[in-house]
Design a protein around this motif. Structure first.
Motif, PDB file in Angstrom:
ATOM      1  N   PHE A 160       0.826  -1.206   0.000  1.00 37.00           N
ATOM      2  CA  PHE A 160       0.000   0.000   0.000  1.00 37.00           C
ATOM      3  C   PHE A 160       0.863   1.259   0.000  1.00 37.00           C
ATOM      4  O   PHE A 160       0.462   2.285  -0.556  1.00 37.00           O
ATOM      5  CB  PHE A 160      -0.949  -0.015   1.189  1.00 37.00           C
ATOM      6  N   ARG A 161       2.023   1.189   0.616  1.00 42.04           N
ATOM      7  CA  ARG A 161       2.950   2.314   0.528  1.00 42.04           C
ATOM      8  C   ARG A 161       3.376   2.532  -0.919  1.00 42.04           C
ATOM      9  O   ARG A 161       3.413   3.682  -1.400  1.00 42.04           O
ATOM     10  CB  ARG A 161       4.176   2.049   1.400  1.00 42.04           C
ATOM     11  N   PHE A 162       3.687   1.461  -1.626  1.00 48.06           N
ATOM     12  CA  PHE A 162       4.098   1.564  -3.026  1.00 48.06           C
ATOM     13  C   PHE A 162       2.987   2.171  -3.878  1.00 48.06           C
ATOM     14  O   PHE A 162       3.236   3.040  -4.720  1.00 48.06           O
ATOM     15  CB  PHE A 162       4.461   0.177  -3.555  1.00 48.06           C
ATOM     16  N   ILE A 163       1.738   1.722  -3.670  1.00 49.78           N
ATOM     17  CA  ILE A 163       0.603   2.247  -4.441  1.00 49.78           C
ATOM     18  C   ILE A 163       0.445   3.741  -4.206  1.00 49.78           C
ATOM     19  O   ILE A 163       0.269   4.523  -5.160  1.00 49.78           O
ATOM     20  CB  ILE A 163      -0.689   1.501  -4.076  1.00 49.78           C
ATOM     21  N   ARG A 164       0.515   4.156  -2.944  1.00 48.60           N
ATOM     22  CA  ARG A 164       0.344   5.583  -2.642  1.00 48.60           C
ATOM     23  C   ARG A 164       1.456   6.410  -3.278  1.00 48.60           C
ATOM     24  O   ARG A 164       1.199   7.467  -3.858  1.00 48.60           O
ATOM     25  CB  ARG A 164       0.307   5.788  -1.131  1.00 48.60           C
ATOM     26  N   GLU A 165       2.682   5.955  -3.188  1.00 52.16           N
ATOM     27  CA  GLU A 165       3.794   6.709  -3.773  1.00 52.16           C
ATOM     28  C   GLU A 165       3.676   6.789  -5.287  1.00 52.16           C
ATOM     29  O   GLU A 165       4.028   7.812  -5.891  1.00 52.16           O
ATOM     30  CB  GLU A 165       5.125   6.063  -3.357  1.00 52.16           C
ATOM     31  N   TYR A 166       3.156   5.741  -5.898  1.00 50.38           N
ATOM     32  CA  TYR A 166       2.947   5.759  -7.350  1.00 50.38           C
ATOM     33  C   TYR A 166       1.892   6.804  -7.735  1.00 50.38           C
ATOM     34  O   TYR A 166       2.086   7.565  -8.697  1.00 50.38           O
ATOM     35  CB  TYR A 166       2.513   4.374  -7.833  1.00 50.38           C
ATOM     36  N   VAL A 167       0.790   6.840  -6.982  1.00 48.27           N
ATOM     37  CA  VAL A 167      -0.260   7.831  -7.252  1.00 48.27           C
ATOM     38  C   VAL A 167       0.282   9.245  -7.079  1.00 48.27           C
ATOM     39  O   VAL A 167       0.022  10.127  -7.912  1.00 48.27           O
ATOM     40  CB  VAL A 167      -1.476   7.597  -6.326  1.00 48.27           C
ATOM     41  N   LYS A 169       3.189  10.286  -7.510  1.00 51.69           N
ATOM     42  CA  LYS A 169       4.118  10.597  -8.594  1.00 51.69           C
ATOM     43  C   LYS A 169       3.410  10.850  -9.911  1.00 51.69           C
ATOM     44  O   LYS A 169       3.785  11.753 -10.675  1.00 51.69           O
ATOM     45  CB  LYS A 169       5.117   9.444  -8.756  1.00 51.69           C
ATOM     46  N   GLU A 170       2.349  10.075 -10.192  1.00 49.70           N
ATOM     47  CA  GLU A 170       1.727  10.096 -11.513  1.00 49.70           C
ATOM     48  C   GLU A 170       0.526  11.037 -11.631  1.00 49.70           C
ATOM     49  O   GLU A 170       0.144  11.408 -12.730  1.00 49.70           O
ATOM     50  CB  GLU A 170       1.292   8.682 -11.899  1.00 49.70           C
ATOM     51  N   ASN A 171      -0.095  11.409 -10.505  1.00 47.18           N
ATOM     52  CA  ASN A 171      -1.310  12.219 -10.542  1.00 47.18           C
ATOM     53  C   ASN A 171      -0.971  13.678 -10.250  1.00 47.18           C
ATOM     54  O   ASN A 171      -0.367  13.994  -9.228  1.00 47.18           O
ATOM     55  CB  ASN A 171      -2.321  11.691  -9.517  1.00 47.18           C
ATOM     56  N   SER A 172      -1.363  14.569 -11.143  1.00 45.97           N
ATOM     57  CA  SER A 172      -0.978  15.978 -11.036  1.00 45.97           C
ATOM     58  C   SER A 172      -1.621  16.696  -9.853  1.00 45.97           C
ATOM     59  O   SER A 172      -1.199  17.804  -9.493  1.00 45.97           O
ATOM     60  CB  SER A 172      -1.347  16.720 -12.332  1.00 45.97           C
ATOM     61  N   LEU A 173      -2.642  16.115  -9.249  1.00 43.71           N
ATOM     62  CA  LEU A 173      -3.262  16.747  -8.093  1.00 43.71           C
ATOM     63  C   LEU A 173      -2.402  16.603  -6.834  1.00 43.71           C
ATOM     64  O   LEU A 173      -2.682  17.234  -5.819  1.00 43.71           O
ATOM     65  CB  LEU A 173      -4.644  16.161  -7.837  1.00 43.71           C
ATOM     66  N   PHE A 174      -1.384  15.774  -6.906  1.00 36.73           N
ATOM     67  CA  PHE A 174      -0.495  15.590  -5.770  1.00 36.73           C
ATOM     68  C   PHE A 174       0.872  16.173  -6.087  1.00 36.73           C
ATOM     69  O   PHE A 174       1.297  16.202  -7.236  1.00 36.73           O
ATOM     70  CB  PHE A 174      -0.369  14.103  -5.427  1.00 36.73           C
ATOM     71  N   GLU A 175       1.576  16.620  -5.043  1.00 33.94           N
ATOM     72  CA  GLU A 175       2.901  17.214  -5.207  1.00 33.94           C
ATOM     73  C   GLU A 175       3.892  16.245  -4.560  1.00 33.94           C
ATOM     74  O   GLU A 175       4.124  16.271  -3.349  1.00 33.94           O
ATOM     75  CB  GLU A 175       2.954  18.586  -4.527  1.00 33.94           C
ATOM     76  N   GLU A 176       4.464  15.376  -5.389  1.00 32.57           N
ATOM     77  CA  GLU A 176       5.194  14.224  -4.867  1.00 32.57           C
ATOM     78  C   GLU A 176       6.418  14.584  -4.031  1.00 32.57           C
ATOM     79  O   GLU A 176       6.828  13.838  -3.140  1.00 32.57           O
ATOM     80  CB  GLU A 176       5.641  13.304  -6.019  1.00 32.57           C
ATOM     81  N   ASN A 177       7.024  15.739  -4.292  1.00 29.60           N
ATOM     82  CA  ASN A 177       8.258  16.094  -3.589  1.00 29.60           C
ATOM     83  C   ASN A 177       8.034  16.566  -2.164  1.00 29.60           C
ATOM     84  O   ASN A 177       8.967  16.569  -1.349  1.00 29.60           O
ATOM     85  CB  ASN A 177       9.005  17.184  -4.378  1.00 29.60           C
ATOM     86  N   THR A 178       6.801  16.986  -1.850  1.00 34.71           N
ATOM     87  CA  THR A 178       6.533  17.533  -0.508  1.00 34.71           C
ATOM     88  C   THR A 178       5.369  16.828   0.184  1.00 34.71           C
ATOM     89  O   THR A 178       4.864  17.314   1.192  1.00 34.71           O
ATOM     90  CB  THR A 178       6.226  19.041  -0.591  1.00 34.71           C
ATOM     91  N   GLU A 179       4.939  15.678  -0.333  1.00 35.89           N
ATOM     92  CA  GLU A 179       3.858  14.926   0.294  1.00 35.89           C
ATOM     93  C   GLU A 179       4.286  13.470   0.490  1.00 35.89           C
ATOM     94  O   GLU A 179       4.974  12.909  -0.358  1.00 35.89           O
ATOM     95  CB  GLU A 179       2.588  14.935  -0.575  1.00 35.89           C
ATOM     96  N   ARG A 180       3.832  12.875   1.565  1.00 35.66           N
ATOM     97  CA  ARG A 180       3.988  11.436   1.738  1.00 35.66           C
ATOM     98  C   ARG A 180       3.071  10.959   2.858  1.00 35.66           C
ATOM     99  O   ARG A 180       2.796  11.689   3.821  1.00 35.66           O
ATOM    100  CB  ARG A 180       5.438  11.046   2.051  1.00 35.66           C
ATOM    101  N   GLY A 181       2.553   9.747   2.729  1.00 33.95           N
ATOM    102  CA  GLY A 181       1.768   9.148   3.786  1.00 33.95           C
ATOM    103  C   GLY A 181       2.685   8.604   4.872  1.00 33.95           C
ATOM    104  O   GLY A 181       3.908   8.503   4.693  1.00 33.95           O
ATOM    105  N   PHE A 182       2.105   8.228   5.993  1.00 33.97           N
ATOM    106  CA  PHE A 182       2.870   7.736   7.134  1.00 33.97           C
ATOM    107  C   PHE A 182       2.597   6.257   7.386  1.00 33.97           C
ATOM    108  O   PHE A 182       1.467   5.791   7.227  1.00 33.97           O
ATOM    109  CB  PHE A 182       2.496   8.513   8.402  1.00 33.97           C
ATOM    110  N   ARG A 183       3.634   5.549   7.809  1.00 33.09           N
ATOM    111  CA  ARG A 183       3.392   4.233   8.387  1.00 33.09           C
ATOM    112  C   ARG A 183       2.584   4.425   9.671  1.00 33.09           C
ATOM    113  O   ARG A 183       2.800   5.398  10.413  1.00 33.09           O
ATOM    114  CB  ARG A 183       4.713   3.541   8.722  1.00 33.09           C
TER     115      ARG A 183
END
Length: 259
Positions: A160-167, A169-183
């Motif tokens: 599920f961590r991998f899926i979230r990180e993929y989304v 990265k690929e979805n423009s509504l998210f800002e991959e460099n400054t967002e991440r979910g938590f364990r």
């Protein structure tokens, strides 16, 4: 060089229209209605907030959480803020003066022992590099025994961590460099480190969450009717009480208190 907070503000100013439209989707709203019924039911059984109580919704978006709290506690005094200029304007327009809405940066927010409730809906993952400071700010702003209501993207397994990180990265509504979910374990440790006790946690972010909670993340999965969305939401809440929820939930509801 721009700070992470400035990057996030510019990002939300840019995507605010698309974000707000997705949050008006009927299936999304139906799915969340069940969630909020459960949360408000728990709050009403455990807390009595009256006209002497103040709430604050940080990183508020449209101040949805404040409006829902008002339904359960009609005498509650409501305050909310966001860092995005566009979000503040949209929230002020949406709420017509019913909530005191202002602009502020959660990283530098500083008020002392003022609020009985602070709520953040999916905000901490936008400031992952500053989450300890943000939680400290929230803790400071709460009165003794005040509560912190938080819905946050979490994961408790590698897939599920991998899926979230993929989304992200690929979805423009998210800002991959400054967002991440938590364990989940990391998230809970940060709450405890900031001085919170965890009153209750819910883990309903399962299949219905994937289908309906983030229509902007998985638009091709947003199928069916609002009635179907409610059914899936109820199933998620039932399974969320079991080991399935804790292990596989994409999100965690936490109700914590200031020790």
């Amino acid at each position: 060089m721009k700070t992470d907070a400035e990057v996030q503000r510019e990002h939300f100013n840019l995507i605010s229209s698309k974000y707000l439209n997705s949050r008006k989707n009927e299936n999304h709203l139906a799915y969340k209605e069940v969630w909020w019924d459960k949360i408000l039911e728990f709050l009403l059984l455990n807390y009595n907030f009256d006209e002497n109580c103040d709430s604050l919704e940080a990183m508020c978006g449209l101040a949805e959480g404040s409006n829902l709290l008002k339904k359960a506690y009609p005498k509650l005094k409501l305050n909310a803020f966001d860092y995005s200029d566009e979000m503040v304007l949209a929230a002020q327009k949406e709420n017509n003066g019913n909530i005191r809405i202002f602009q502020a940066d959660i990283i530098n927010f500083s008020e002392k022992e003022k609020y009985d409730i602070i709520i953040i809906l999916g905000g901490l993952h936008h400031v992952p590099n500053f989450v300890d400071k943000v939680l400290s700010n929230i803790h400071q702003a709460l009165k003794k025994d005040g509560i912190f209501i938080n819905l946050e993207p979490t994961h408790n397994n590698f897939l599920f961590r991998f899926i979230r990180e993929y989304v992200y990265k690929e979805n423009s509504l998210f800002e991959e460099n400054t967002e991440r979910g938590f364990r989940l374990e990391e998230y809970n440790q940060k709450l405890l480190k900031a001085g919170f006790g965890i009153k209750k946690q819910f883990f309903p972010g399962l299949l219905g969450y994937v289908l309906y909670y983030n229509p902007d993340a998985f638009p091709f999965l947003n199928i069916g009717t609002s009635r179907m969305a409610k059914i899936f939401s109820k199933i998620d809440w039932f399974l969320g009480k079991t080991f399935i929820g804790r292990k596989f939930s994409f999100a965690t509801w936490s109700i914590s208190y200031k020790k």
